[in-house]
Design a protein around this motif. Structure first.
Motif, PDB file in Angstrom:
ATOM      1  N   ILE A 192     -30.873 -58.008  -7.750  1.00 30.97           N
ATOM      2  CA  ILE A 192     -30.266 -58.812  -8.056  1.00 30.97           C
ATOM      3  C   ILE A 192     -30.344 -59.203  -9.617  1.00 30.97           C
ATOM      4  O   ILE A 192     -31.161 -59.421 -10.524  1.00 30.97           O
ATOM      5  N   ASP A 193     -28.928 -59.747 -10.082  1.00 27.22           N
ATOM      6  CA  ASP A 193     -27.873 -59.817 -11.561  1.00 27.22           C
ATOM      7  C   ASP A 193     -28.986 -61.102 -12.135  1.00 27.22           C
ATOM      8  O   ASP A 193     -29.082 -61.965 -11.777  1.00 27.22           O
ATOM      9  N   ASN A 194     -29.645 -61.031 -13.564  1.00 29.54           N
ATOM     10  CA  ASN A 194     -30.808 -62.211 -13.757  1.00 29.54           C
ATOM     11  C   ASN A 194     -30.136 -63.260 -14.514  1.00 29.54           C
ATOM     12  O   ASN A 194     -30.388 -64.787 -14.541  1.00 29.54           O
ATOM     13  N   MET A 207     -30.336 -70.489  -0.171  1.00 26.53           N
ATOM     14  CA  MET A 207     -30.360 -70.164  -2.001  1.00 26.53           C
ATOM     15  C   MET A 207     -30.679 -68.919  -1.819  1.00 26.53           C
ATOM     16  O   MET A 207     -30.289 -68.423  -2.690  1.00 26.53           O
ATOM     17  N   ALA A 208     -31.419 -68.290  -1.349  1.00 24.34           N
ATOM     18  CA  ALA A 208     -32.630 -66.960  -1.957  1.00 24.34           C
ATOM     19  C   ALA A 208     -30.909 -65.763  -0.872  1.00 24.34           C
ATOM     20  O   ALA A 208     -30.821 -65.084  -1.892  1.00 24.34           O
ATOM     21  N   MET A 209     -30.261 -66.590   0.308  1.00 29.67           N
ATOM     22  CA  MET A 209     -28.946 -65.577   0.542  1.00 29.67           C
ATOM     23  C   MET A 209     -28.334 -65.849  -0.091  1.00 29.67           C
ATOM     24  O   MET A 209     -28.013 -64.591  -0.406  1.00 29.67           O
ATOM     25  N   GLN A 210     -28.059 -66.515  -0.563  1.00 31.07           N
ATOM     26  CA  GLN A 210     -26.615 -66.788  -1.631  1.00 31.07           C
ATOM     27  C   GLN A 210     -27.217 -65.875  -3.244  1.00 31.07           C
ATOM     28  O   GLN A 210     -26.205 -64.804  -3.556  1.00 31.07           O
ATOM     29  N   LEU A 211     -28.598 -65.767  -3.392  1.00 31.26           N
ATOM     30  CA  LEU A 211     -28.719 -65.608  -4.601  1.00 31.26           C
ATOM     31  C   LEU A 211     -28.320 -63.691  -4.202  1.00 31.26           C
ATOM     32  O   LEU A 211     -27.745 -62.928  -5.182  1.00 31.26           O
ATOM     33  N   ALA A 212     -28.835 -63.231  -2.795  1.00 32.51           N
ATOM     34  CA  ALA A 212     -29.463 -61.933  -3.121  1.00 32.51           C
ATOM     35  C   ALA A 212     -27.499 -61.451  -2.604  1.00 32.51           C
ATOM     36  O   ALA A 212     -27.667 -60.576  -2.242  1.00 32.51           O
ATOM     37  N   GLN A 213     -26.958 -62.077  -2.030  1.00 35.45           N
ATOM     38  CA  GLN A 213     -25.552 -62.006  -1.528  1.00 35.45           C
ATOM     39  C   GLN A 213     -25.798 -61.194   0.131  1.00 35.45           C
ATOM     40  O   GLN A 213     -24.992 -60.011   0.112  1.00 35.45           O
ATOM     41  N   LYS A 214     -26.232 -62.098   0.542  1.00 38.59           N
ATOM     42  CA  LYS A 214     -26.829 -61.581   2.267  1.00 38.59           C
ATOM     43  C   LYS A 214     -26.151 -62.939   2.724  1.00 38.59           C
ATOM     44  O   LYS A 214     -26.113 -63.337   2.497  1.00 38.59           O
ATOM     45  N   THR A 215     -26.666 -62.581   4.519  1.00 42.35           N
ATOM     46  CA  THR A 215     -25.658 -62.956   5.396  1.00 42.35           C
ATOM     47  C   THR A 215     -26.663 -63.637   6.039  1.00 42.35           C
ATOM     48  O   THR A 215     -26.339 -65.023   6.856  1.00 42.35           O
ATOM     49  N   THR A 216     -27.999 -62.872   5.981  1.00 37.79           N
ATOM     50  CA  THR A 216     -28.452 -63.743   6.441  1.00 37.79           C
ATOM     51  C   THR A 216     -30.637 -62.735   6.447  1.00 37.79           C
ATOM     52  O   THR A 216     -30.700 -62.595   5.421  1.00 37.79           O
ATOM     53  N   ALA A 217     -31.270 -63.761   6.605  1.00 37.61           N
ATOM     54  CA  ALA A 217     -32.326 -63.867   6.166  1.00 37.61           C
ATOM     55  C   ALA A 217     -32.958 -62.309   6.147  1.00 37.61           C
ATOM     56  O   ALA A 217     -33.964 -62.286   5.877  1.00 37.61           O
ATOM     57  N   LEU A 218     -32.676 -61.411   7.774  1.00 38.82           N
ATOM     58  CA  LEU A 218     -33.663 -60.271   8.090  1.00 38.82           C
ATOM     59  C   LEU A 218     -32.699 -59.186   6.986  1.00 38.82           C
ATOM     60  O   LEU A 218     -33.670 -58.718   6.120  1.00 38.82           O
ATOM     61  N   LYS A 219     -31.759 -59.443   6.648  1.00 42.54           N
ATOM     62  CA  LYS A 219     -30.977 -58.710   5.690  1.00 42.54           C
ATOM     63  C   LYS A 219     -31.407 -58.966   3.748  1.00 42.54           C
ATOM     64  O   LYS A 219     -32.052 -57.833   3.153  1.00 42.54           O
ATOM     65  N   PHE A 242     -35.771 -58.410  -1.425  1.00 42.41           N
ATOM     66  CA  PHE A 242     -37.129 -58.750  -2.260  1.00 42.41           C
ATOM     67  C   PHE A 242     -37.646 -58.366  -2.100  1.00 42.41           C
ATOM     68  O   PHE A 242     -38.858 -58.786  -2.411  1.00 42.41           O
ATOM     69  N   SER A 243     -38.593 -57.112  -0.760  1.00 41.61           N
ATOM     70  CA  SER A 243     -39.762 -56.856  -0.530  1.00 41.61           C
ATOM     71  C   SER A 243     -40.164 -56.318  -1.704  1.00 41.61           C
ATOM     72  O   SER A 243     -41.498 -55.899  -1.854  1.00 41.61           O
TER      73      SER A 243
END
Length: 81
Positions: A7-9, A49-61, A66-67
């Motif tokens: 993720i870009d700072n 917000m976390a999904m938007q930050l990581a540019q993911k569409t679901t919490a599973l992705k 973030f692992s």
């Protein structure tokens, strides 16, 4: 320092949701403020917000993204990620 290499700072997100408060707190103490918070709405907003930050569409992705983050390695609850 790159916090998470995936993720870009410089990426920025924001949330303004009046539904997070169920009432107007009478003062600014932690107890009064926490009593006015709807934890389910806050949790859903944090996930979004976390999904938007990581540019993911679901919490599973999102979990895979973030692992390897410093938060995951330093004992923070998984639901914060």
């Amino acid at each position: 320092m790159q916090i998470n290499p995936a993720i870009d700072n410089k990426r920025v997100i924001c949330c303004n949701d009046p539904k997070m408060l169920t009432s107007t707190p009478k003062d600014t103490s932690f107890t009064t403020t926490n009593a006015a918070v709807d934890p389910a709405v806050v949790a859903a907003n944090l996930d979004e917000m976390a999904m938007q930050l990581a540019q993911k569409t679901t919490a599973l992705k999102l979990g895979a993204r973030f692992s390897g983050s410093p938060r995951a390695r330093h004992g923070r609850p998984r639901e914060w990620l």
